[in-house]
Scaffold this motif. Structure first.
Motif, mmCIF file in Angstrom:
data_model
loop_
_atom_site.group_PDB
_atom_site.id
_atom_site.type_symbol
_atom_site.label_atom_id
_atom_site.label_comp_id
_atom_site.label_asym_id
_atom_site.label_seq_id
_atom_site.Cartn_x
_atom_site.Cartn_y
_atom_site.Cartn_z
ATOM 1 N N SER A 63 -4.618 2.954 2.511
ATOM 2 C CA SER A 63 -5.338 1.806 3.061
ATOM 3 C C SER A 63 -4.493 0.558 2.872
ATOM 4 C CB SER A 63 -6.689 1.620 2.366
ATOM 5 O OG SER A 63 -7.294 0.405 2.764
ATOM 6 N N THR A 64 -4.304 -0.186 3.938
ATOM 7 C CA THR A 64 -3.521 -1.423 3.840
ATOM 8 C C THR A 64 -4.223 -2.460 2.969
ATOM 9 O OG1 THR A 64 -4.559 -2.234 5.879
ATOM 10 C CG2 THR A 64 -2.446 -1.077 6.093
ATOM 11 N N LYS A 65 -5.488 -2.215 2.664
ATOM 12 C CA LYS A 65 -6.255 -3.147 1.834
ATOM 13 C C LYS A 65 -6.111 -2.849 0.343
ATOM 14 C CE LYS A 65 -9.670 -3.651 5.531
ATOM 15 N NZ LYS A 65 -11.100 -3.516 5.913
ATOM 16 N N LYS B 64 -5.299 7.930 10.924
ATOM 17 C CA LYS B 64 -4.015 7.250 10.809
ATOM 18 C C LYS B 64 -3.056 8.174 10.064
ATOM 19 C CE LYS B 64 -1.949 3.059 8.808
ATOM 20 N NZ LYS B 64 -2.225 1.849 7.974
ATOM 21 N N GLY C 255 -9.189 3.635 0.314
ATOM 22 C CA GLY C 255 -7.996 4.459 0.188
ATOM 23 C C GLY C 255 -8.298 5.935 0.013
ATOM 24 N N ARG C 256 -7.240 6.735 0.071
ATOM 25 C CA ARG C 256 -7.379 8.186 0.095
ATOM 26 C C ARG C 256 -7.961 8.754 -1.197
ATOM 27 N NH1 ARG C 256 -1.515 10.363 1.183
ATOM 28 N NH2 ARG C 256 -2.408 12.364 0.583
ATOM 29 N N SER D 148 -8.959 6.991 5.560
ATOM 30 C CA SER D 148 -9.362 6.231 4.370
ATOM 31 C C SER D 148 -9.149 4.726 4.444
ATOM 32 C CB SER D 148 -8.605 6.791 3.157
ATOM 33 O OG SER D 148 -7.203 6.718 3.354
ATOM 34 N N GLU D 149 -8.700 4.211 5.555
ATOM 35 C CA GLU D 149 -8.356 2.794 5.658
ATOM 36 C C GLU D 149 -9.495 1.872 5.215
ATOM 37 O OE1 GLU D 149 -6.610 -0.866 6.409
ATOM 38 O OE2 GLU D 149 -5.623 1.090 6.293
ATOM 39 N N GLU D 150 -10.711 2.143 5.646
ATOM 40 C CA GLU D 150 -11.847 1.262 5.358
ATOM 41 C C GLU D 150 -12.688 1.730 4.171
ATOM 42 O OE1 GLU D 150 -12.209 -1.579 6.895
ATOM 43 O OE2 GLU D 150 -10.523 -1.180 8.248
ATOM 44 N N SER E 34 -1.561 4.446 -0.926
ATOM 45 C CA SER E 34 -3.007 4.383 -1.144
ATOM 46 C C SER E 34 -3.798 4.896 0.048
ATOM 47 C CB SER E 34 -3.437 2.944 -1.442
ATOM 48 O OG SER E 34 -3.290 2.128 -0.281
ATOM 49 N N SER F 213 0.823 -1.214 0.000
ATOM 50 C CA SER F 213 0.000 0.000 0.000
ATOM 51 C C SER F 213 0.854 1.259 0.000
ATOM 52 C CB SER F 213 -0.930 0.019 1.215
ATOM 53 O OG SER F 213 -0.175 0.007 2.422
#
Length: 761
Positions: free
Chosen positions: A150-152, A337, A403-404, A398-400, A148, A64
């Protein structure tokens, strides 16, 4: 699309391990995983060389966040814009990769005309759900950071996260590059495609420094009345933070933030209703009750007030929307975050409060309801526009939400739709928005935005010298940020107070900034003598035709803490250029302490050279033709003298710290019958002297010059001989002639029309 680059092709290529600009190395030891793709937009001569290229990379792992070296920069001077706070950017220079700051949003490399190496612009941009920035590494690598939020959201392959563009003119370079990006991304509009809101032509008053969070209707009324009675009626009133219904999560809903008025105490608060708080709801007159009645009464009593704007945060309030409140859209508290890059920015009270308390975030699919609820109400009560603040918050939330980039797209799409519906498509001042996410995604409609950190009356960290050096910082923020931001939004240099020790310093910069002019004076505490050098009796101003930018000889210099560089900015009026000289030395960014601080050892007398050539006559929105002009009239505002200079001639100006000089530079015309040299100067009682000249017509057969003048006061022109007669609106008037200047007194007309001043030789 065709990008015009002049009569020779420009190229950026990756050959072997070097990035080349017209064949000259700019970055060396480029790693093998860096990939350059030629821009599809060709130079005007249809040559095979391209104007620029997009840069990406292949990574071994899908992540990410990637930080990837793209080549070493050594012994080429650069100027850059980087985020020193989450919300704000400023100017930074160097000549090697290790000197590049984190969160760099833009970087331009200096040209070398002897070698034939052009200027090169590096713009980190968006690619898919990722956003890019630049940063330096210890071994002089320029590193591209893509993330991004977001780690996802992960990826390993990138092809267009950075854009490189070359050119011989640094000002055209920005326009050309952003034009390419507009086609490439399709997610924003250039300033030239939009119309800024009409408040840019108004003198305004903002309530912030006058009341902070304790703003109330009576105070607003008294503030407008004091300015009006003093001869400086505002055309725009901005009701800043303090009008909304807010609360801490533990507060009863009925409290409405009544006791949350200490500095920073409002930041954990959340919005609990769209309607104004009890202070404005309880306003009452013979016409009724509430905010709508107040706004109507204010405009009816004070005829100059055409526009009333109010403040709100992008997420509703600093802490967002309070969850589970009847009548409000759904929201949930999200823990912010902070990215690795943001951790290296300056400590900030707002960030600390927001991180500790979270943000009541309306999910992206429902954010349209939030803006519709808020803006529908504001329009219904007569509000003409909004200052949208705390904009660059979404990247931390923006994690969930994909993303940003995806979260920002949803919010900006909803905001744009609401502004178009309720505020004529442009009734917005953007603030705390200094990041490429906003400029590349949020400027479809927004056309006016702040280009500097807040005006600080004093240093919030307690340095008594901050009363002075922070003012120089503010000016440098605004001037250099405009190089980049001015392609997306019209630059707004923020408010200031007319009674501040550096008030005249600020006023001079605002007067030639090309943006709106508004003050945040406390009620009844005004310097009317100073205000009348900017504001006209009808609530308007004499605004330049373009926006102020640093001169070429300042681009790669340090006007804050090198002890020798004067900040020089240029702008254009209709018939004359203006050059502003400002001694800003004495404070600025410290890479070691990661904050702005005093550098008092550099705060001393500074000398500079100024010339008509410093003005970019061809680079404004409405260029001034100077072909065939051999002489220029240069009027010095502070010295009240005029000098004749050739285009390449220079004058030396010396200024003490936080002092200024303004030069009105006018092409000299020779009247053919009498061989009289003539140049308009303007109203010398106004800081933007040349802004008063609205029209200029020469009647060569009769040796007659007709000038349309807006405003009132002492009007001066340069003339090598005294005229035979002068008229104002057809009536002969007395005139003076001294030091090659003709002076007449122009009265304020019965309406706001122009006065016609005639000079017969």
């Amino acid at each position: 699309m065709e990008v015009v680059i002049g009569n020779k092709p420009m190229s950026i290529t990756l050959e072997g391990t070097e990035f080349l600009a017209n064949g000259h190395p700019i970055l060396t030891q480029v790693p093998a995983n860096i990939i350059a793709t030629p821009s599809p937009f060709m130079s005007s001569d249809k040559a095979t060389s391209t104007v620029g290229c997009f840069v990406g990379f292949d990574a071994g792992e899908s992540k990410s966040r990637h930080v990837v070296p793209i080549g070493k920069l050594r012994e080429i001077r650069f100027a850059s814009i980087f985020r020193f706070k989450v919300w704000w950017t400023t100017h930074w220079i160097g000549n090697k990769g290790r000197e590049i700051e984190n969160e760099t949003q833009m970087m331009i490399l200096e040209n070398n005309s002897q070698l034939g190496r052009p200027f090169v612009l590096l713009l980190p941009i968006l690619e898919g759900p990722f956003r890019a920035s630049l940063q330096g590494e210890e071994d002089d690598d320029v590193a591209l950071c893509v993330e991004s939020g977001s780690t996802k959201v992960r990826a390993s392959t990138f092809r267009s996260s950075l854009y490189l563009h070359a050119g011989d003119d640094p000002y055209k370079l920005f326009r050309e590059a952003t034009s390419v990006l507009k086609i490439q991304l399709g997610s924003f509009k250039l300033l030239e495609e939009k119309t800024p809101p009409p408040i840019v032509d108004k003198f305004g008053w903002c309530t912030w420094d006058a009341f902070y969070l304790k703003v109330h209707p009576k105070g607003v009324w008294e503030g407008v009345r004091a300015l009006t009675e003093g001869g400086c009626p505002p055309g725009m009133v901005l009701i800043d933070d303090g009008w909304q219904s807010i609360s801490h999560d533990e507060d009863p809903i009925s409290d409405e933030g009544m006791n949350r008025t200490a500095a920073g105490e409002q930041m954990p608060c959340r919005l609990i209703k769209f309607e104004e708080n009890h202070k404005f709801r309880s306003y009452e007159s013979g016409c009724g009750k509430g905010m709508g009645v107040f706004v109507r009464d204010l405009k009816e009593e004070f005829k100059s007030v055409e526009f009333v704007y109010v403040w709100h945060a992008l997420c509703g309030y600093w802490g967002g929307i309070r969850p589970n409140v009847e009548g409000m859209p759904e929201s949930s508290v999200v823990a912010p975050k902070v990215s690795e890059g943001l951790k290296k920015t300056m400590e900030d009270l707002a960030v600390e409060k927001i991180v500790n308390n979270g943000v009541g975030l309306v999910p992206p699919e429902a954010v349209g309801q939030m803006y519709e609820g808020l803006h529908h109400h504001l329009q219904a009560v007569g509000i003409d526009g909004v200052k949208v603040d705390v904009i660059h918050l979404l990247e931390m939330l923006s994690e969930e939400f994909g993303g940003r980039v995806e979260l920002a797209k949803a919010y900006y799409k909803a905001l744009t739709a609401s502004v178009r519906k309720h505020f004529k498509g442009n009734g917005v001042i953007a603030s705390m928005q200094h990041c490429n996410d906003f400029f590349l995604l949020g400027t479809e409609a927004i056309s006016l935005g702040r280009v500097g950190d807040d005006f600080w009356c004093v240093d919030p960290s307690g340095d008594p010298n901050g009363t002075f050096w922070l003012q120089g910082c503010h000016m440098v923020h605004c001037a250099y940020n405009s190089l980049w931001m001015g392609n997306f939004i019209h630059p707004d240099w923020d408010m200031f107070q007319s009674t501040h020790p550096c008030a005249e310093f600020h006023a001079a910069s605002r007067a030639i900034s090309g943006g709106p002019i508004y003050v945040s004076d406390s009620v009844g505490k005004h310097d009317f003598k100073l205000l009348k050098t900017m504001a006209l009796p009808d609530g308007s101003i004499l605004r330049c035709q373009y926006y102020a930018l640093p001169t070429r000889d300042c681009l790669f210099e340090d006007p804050l803490h090198d002890g020798k560089t004067m900040l020089k900015i240029w702008n254009l009026n209709k018939h004359a250029g203006v050059l502003g000289l400002f001694n800003c030395q004495g404070g600025g960014w410290c890479p070691q302490s990661r904050k702005n601080k005093s550098f008092s050892q550099f705060s001393h007398l500074v000398n500079c050279l100024a010339s008509p050539k410093d003005i970019e006559w061809k680079n404004g929105r409405t260029p001034i033709p100077i072909e065939g002009v051999s002489l220029f009239s240069v009027y010095m505002f502070k010295e009240k003298k005029v000098k004749l200079l050739k285009s390449t001639e220079k004058i030396e100006v010396s200024l003490e710290p936080f002092n200024f000089e303004l030069l009105t530079v006018s092409p000299v015309t020779v009247l053919p019958q009498k061989l009289v040299q003539f140049a308009p100067i303007g109203l010398v009682n106004m800081l933007n002297t040349g802004g008063a000249i609205q029209s200029l017509k020469f009647d060569d057969d009769e040796s007659l010059v007709k000038i349309g003048v807006r405003g009132s006061g002492e009007m001066k022109v340069f003339a090598s001989e005294a005229p035979v007669a002068c008229k104002i609106d057809g009536v002969a008037v007395k005139f003076g002639y001294e030091d090659n200047m003709v002076s007449v007194q122009v009265p304020w007309p019965a309406s706001s029309r122009e006065s016609l001043v005639e000079y017969l030789f």
